[in-house]
Design a protein around this motif. Sequence first.
Motif, mmCIF file in Angstrom:
data_model
loop_
_atom_site.group_PDB
_atom_site.id
_atom_site.type_symbol
_atom_site.label_atom_id
_atom_site.label_comp_id
_atom_site.label_asym_id
_atom_site.label_seq_id
_atom_site.Cartn_x
_atom_site.Cartn_y
_atom_site.Cartn_z
ATOM 1 N N SER A 95 -8.986 4.136 -11.007
ATOM 2 C CA SER A 95 -8.203 5.300 -10.595
ATOM 3 C C SER A 95 -6.773 4.929 -10.218
ATOM 4 O O SER A 95 -5.906 5.802 -10.136
ATOM 5 N N TRP A 96 -6.501 3.626 -9.972
ATOM 6 C CA TRP A 96 -5.156 3.199 -9.633
ATOM 7 C C TRP A 96 -4.274 3.041 -10.869
ATOM 8 O O TRP A 96 -3.052 2.944 -10.746
ATOM 9 N N VAL A 97 -4.883 2.969 -12.060
ATOM 10 C CA VAL A 97 -4.169 2.553 -13.269
ATOM 11 C C VAL A 97 -3.982 3.731 -14.213
ATOM 12 O O VAL A 97 -4.921 4.498 -14.474
ATOM 13 N N SER A 98 -2.771 3.859 -14.728
ATOM 14 C CA SER A 98 -2.488 4.816 -15.795
ATOM 15 C C SER A 98 -1.765 4.087 -16.922
ATOM 16 O O SER A 98 -0.916 3.227 -16.665
ATOM 17 N N ILE A 99 -2.132 4.426 -18.181
ATOM 18 C CA ILE A 99 -1.580 3.748 -19.349
ATOM 19 C C ILE A 99 -0.916 4.780 -20.253
ATOM 20 O O ILE A 99 -1.524 5.801 -20.590
ATOM 21 N N GLU A 100 0.320 4.511 -20.620
ATOM 22 C CA GLU A 100 1.015 5.371 -21.573
ATOM 23 C C GLU A 100 0.237 5.391 -22.891
ATOM 24 O O GLU A 100 -0.078 4.340 -23.454
ATOM 25 N N PRO A 141 0.832 -1.212 0.000
ATOM 26 C CA PRO A 141 0.000 0.000 0.000
ATOM 27 C C PRO A 141 0.862 1.256 0.000
ATOM 28 O O PRO A 141 1.875 1.334 0.706
ATOM 29 N N GLY A 142 0.457 2.246 -0.821
ATOM 30 C CA GLY A 142 1.217 3.486 -0.922
ATOM 31 C C GLY A 142 2.326 3.436 -1.945
ATOM 32 O O GLY A 142 3.020 4.436 -2.147
ATOM 33 N N PRO A 164 -3.168 3.033 -3.333
ATOM 34 C CA PRO A 164 -3.256 4.006 -2.234
ATOM 35 C C PRO A 164 -2.842 3.381 -0.904
ATOM 36 O O PRO A 164 -2.888 2.160 -0.723
ATOM 37 N N SER A 165 -2.444 4.234 0.014
ATOM 38 C CA SER A 165 -1.922 3.741 1.298
ATOM 39 C C SER A 165 -2.988 3.075 2.154
ATOM 40 O O SER A 165 -2.663 2.294 3.058
ATOM 41 N N ASP A 166 -4.269 3.364 1.901
ATOM 42 C CA ASP A 166 -5.329 2.759 2.706
ATOM 43 C C ASP A 166 -5.990 1.570 2.007
ATOM 44 O O ASP A 166 -7.076 1.128 2.411
ATOM 45 N N ALA A 167 -5.357 1.049 0.981
ATOM 46 C CA ALA A 167 -5.931 -0.081 0.242
ATOM 47 C C ALA A 167 -5.958 -1.333 1.110
ATOM 48 O O ALA A 167 -5.040 -1.590 1.901
#
Length: 422
Positions: free
Chosen positions: A112-117, A75-76, A138-141
């Motif tokens: 929201s956790w995923v970003s794609i080039e 997490p985080g 995220p740190s609270d996952a």
Amino acid sequence: MNVRTLLTLALVALLIAPAATAYAPGNSTPAQTQGEPAALATDGAQNGDAASASQERNYTRLYIEEGYRSSEVKPGESTTFNVTVGNSEDEAVELDPHVVLPQVRGRPLAKSWVSIESADTTLAAGEERTFTVTVSVPSDAELGEYRALVAFTNETVTYRPGQPARPVHAATINVEVFEEPTVRISSDRYYRTQVQAGDDYTYQIEVSNTGEQAVPLNPTLETQETRRRYPGSEQTVERSWFEIDAPSEVAPGETATVNVTVSPPESASVGDYNAEIDLGLQDPARPDRGDYWQQVDLHFQVWTQPDEPFETTFGVSDDTESASVTLSTGSPANDRSASFDVTFVAPNGTTVEAERVRVTNDGHVSLGGEGPRGESQGPYTSHGSQKEFVYRIDDPAEGQWTALIMPQNAVDFQYEITRDEN
């Protein structure tokens, strides 16, 4: 509609169906897509519209190298995956990288956790391009396993009626969100020993807690009688043979000791027995679905001290100068010193006390391996030890001799009789 028209439509359907082959999502090699089996439905195809269905089943010829990616992340923190897409078409293809959440199984990975080039999404004919997929947790996952699909086109396929459509050109992303364990069994988890009937043996199980909160400790016993038996399995151990002494919790930063004492009665049958201790631990840093890590296997062999010595005979020639018996035994029972009482009986029936002339210890050590149960022991790994005793008599008379061997704290032993001749 007349009969001739119905027969014509039936023949057309039979000709179309065998020729259709579906593109398998995640294929690692280019594949020519001719369509989809008639039993499958695709987006945009309406029942009865044969022309539309045929057109929709001609998927874009793309391939994904290694269609499954997995990683562990705390997490985080974040992790990245490289996904390579290839174009087998004769013309350029415009890609649309996006996240698709699974609807059939698995915990969905938040979009929201995923970003794609996506700087350049035009893929020329015969070209390959590697896209970087970043998953930021995220740190609270919550701890656990998460899954998503990264699709590169909007083309989908439905494999069975009633199931949601799935992307045709996609890679599976699997992320295990974890924390370093704070509760560990710092001693061995696999014990093997011998216990004499009527005696007892105590296993000491060490549990350490490096976390910031106390952890409940509730050890319970599982014996063979509560498991499924099978032919040739170990003897059934009685629960009354065991006594468990343990604190109710492991304090933060402390180590607790669980004492498990097994006391087979004198009437216990000799043989192998198995039991398992479930420590009842709950590590805040481990998912609830797995508890194998806090289970300890106990294997012990019950034996009895014989009343009479073991006997073996051997012949002595007139040229024999001395006769000796070499006895070898492994780890002694209950960690006590193994020993033997050896007596020779001459051909005329008289007894001769053998003299112990040598005691030897030997073992096997490896600098590049694991222990007998897969545990690491540092730079030197011991693979067991053995102790050897030699008893000898000089100038034995010619004829048939008998060796009487009484073991003490030696559950098993080997013997070798040597005659030295002039």
